[in-house]
Design an enzyme around this catalytic site. Structure first.
Site, PDB file in Angstrom:
ATOM      1  N   TYR A  12      -4.773  -2.768  -1.833  1.00 10.07           N
ATOM      2  CA  TYR A  12      -4.380  -2.656  -3.609  1.00 10.07           C
ATOM      3  C   TYR A  12      -3.083  -2.591  -3.872  1.00 10.07           C
ATOM      4  O   TYR A  12      -2.400  -3.290  -4.078  1.00 10.07           O
ATOM      5  CB  TYR A  12      -4.912  -1.232  -4.480  1.00 10.07           C
ATOM      6  CG  TYR A  12      -4.821  -1.221  -5.702  1.00 10.07           C
ATOM      7  CD1 TYR A  12      -4.238  -2.273  -6.489  1.00 10.07           C
ATOM      8  CD2 TYR A  12      -4.765   0.174  -5.824  1.00 10.07           C
ATOM      9  CE1 TYR A  12      -3.932  -1.858  -7.882  1.00 10.07           C
ATOM     10  CE2 TYR A  12      -3.719   0.416  -7.252  1.00 10.07           C
ATOM     11  CZ  TYR A  12      -3.412  -0.074  -8.189  1.00 10.07           C
ATOM     12  OH  TYR A  12      -3.107  -0.148  -9.449  1.00 10.07           O
ATOM     13  N   TYR A 142      -7.333  14.827   1.958  1.00 13.08           N
ATOM     14  CA  TYR A 142      -6.759  14.009   2.235  1.00 13.08           C
ATOM     15  C   TYR A 142      -5.078  14.344   2.056  1.00 13.08           C
ATOM     16  O   TYR A 142      -4.347  13.735   2.962  1.00 13.08           O
ATOM     17  CB  TYR A 142      -7.032  13.057   1.017  1.00 13.08           C
ATOM     18  CG  TYR A 142      -5.697  11.871   0.650  1.00 13.08           C
ATOM     19  CD1 TYR A 142      -6.128  10.871   1.347  1.00 13.08           C
ATOM     20  CD2 TYR A 142      -5.463  12.185  -0.716  1.00 13.08           C
ATOM     21  CE1 TYR A 142      -5.113  10.046   0.977  1.00 13.08           C
ATOM     22  CE2 TYR A 142      -4.877  11.404  -0.869  1.00 13.08           C
ATOM     23  CZ  TYR A 142      -4.431   9.836  -0.089  1.00 13.08           C
ATOM     24  OH  TYR A 142      -3.193   9.100  -0.546  1.00 13.08           O
TER      25      TYR A 142
END
Ligand code: UFG
Length: 325
Positions: A12, A142
């Site tokens: 993206y 993350y």
């Protein structure tokens, strides 16, 4: 004209970066393993299907297609929730993969890298807006994995003269106004595409609002949504900066304005012109209640200025992409 290597250019944000560079007449090579990206989003002929965990293939490709003026590194596992349930893939891809990349850069004489970092490096905010001096205590693997790479890049600047800029994105959103590229994930977990897919009847379940008991005015999480093209322009400014400056730098990128999940749904209703049904649901693991950027430093030092300042405008570009797919 400069020559860029965009790792993760089928994703993206990476595909928007490629679009931005090509529009500005730069040469772009893309490496991507297509694990979460899509071949249809690769906007250059100069593409190699490569996994950054494969050091040999990476080195061969650098030798074949380089040298590059700058490496822009978007390859990562990036879902907060998934990182809580399967941290090993986050540490392997995001940390080991980046170490491989840096080894190859050192071996092949490349000394400039722009790294996709994240607001998830901060954890639960200790101030209204988050600037670069805010403590970093990630609450999910993350964010930990990205913070580890930020620290590695600082050490590499000192030891090897590697120049780097880590850009901590808050919530990337929207799509190029051309409607040709946009936010695509499979499965989709992000708020704005989930809202728009529910409007288009592309989801099986009703849209869910994860958590209604956060310490925010309406109880849902607050995020700072930044247009993906504004992220691209920041990367280019970062490249210009490390052309002139040695060292390792970190900047926060957002528009400095927070919107709750319910605000986003209401704004999307205005854009699509109809009510959007949703269910109230449990909190999602790993979500901080509120993340708002203070991007003053990026604006001052890089000379960067976001162009999309209205959430409605950002969602409109996402809608233009999704409704025409
Ligand atoms: N949310 C919902 N329903 C959904 C999807 C999301 O309520 O269907 C909520 C989430 O719980 C969260 C907010 O909407 O409160 C935003 O969620 P996203 O999944 O869109 O984005 P995140 O904030 O979790 O994460 C994004 C990027 C991360 C980055 C982070 C930094 O995916 O890579 O922004 O702010 F670290």
């Amino acid at each position: 004209m400069a020559k860029f290597l965009v790792l993760g250019g089928a994703g993206y944000i990476g595909s928007h970066m490629v679009n931005y560079l090509q529009k500005n007449h730069h040469q772009v090579v893309v490496f991507d393993n297509l694990s979460t990206g899509f071949e249809g989003l690769v906007l250059t002929e100069q593409f190699r299907n490569i996994d950054i965990l494969d050091s040999e293939a990476l080195k061969t490709a650098f030798n074949d297609l380089g040298p590059f003026d700058c490496v822009i590194h978007f390859c990562a596992k990036s879902l907060v929730g998934e990182s809580k349930t399967d941290p090993k893939i986050y540490y392997r891809n995001n940390v080991t993969g980046t170490l491989n990349l840096l080894d190859v850069m050192l071996q092949t004489g490349h000394d400039k890298i722009i790294f996709s970092s994240t607001a998830a490096t901060f954890g639960v905010p200790e101030s209204e807006e988050i600037d670069e001096s805010h403590p970093t205590h990630p609450i999910n693997p993350y964010g930990q994995s990205k913070l580890m790479v930020e620290k590695i890049l600082s050490d590499y600047a000192e030891a090897y003269g590697m120049r780097s800029v880590c850009l901590r994105y808050f919530n990337a959103a929207g799509a190029d106004p051309s409607g040709k590229i946009g936010e695509l994930h499979d499965p989709e977990t992000h708020l704005i595409p989930n809202i728009l897919k529910s409007v288009l009847g592309q989801t099986e379940a009703t849209l869910k609002v994860f958590g209604t008991d956060y310490p925010t005015p309406d109880g849902s999480c607050i995020r700072d949504y930044i247009h993906v093209n504004d992220l691209s322009s920041a990367h280019f400014k970062a490249f210009e900066y490390i052309e002139k400056h040695t060292g390792a730098y970190r900047y926060n990128l957002g528009i400095g304005n927070g919107f709750s999940v319910l605000d986003v749904i209401r704004t999307a209703e205005k854009v699509v012109g109809k009510p959007i049904p949703f269910d109230l649901a449990e909190r999602r693991a790993g979500d901080p209640p509120k993340l708002i950027a203070d991007s003053t430093r990026a604006q001052k030092e890089l000379g960067w200025q976001p162009q999309f300042l209205e959430l409605e405008e950002i969602i409109q570009t996402a809608w233009d992409f999704h409704k025409n797919r």
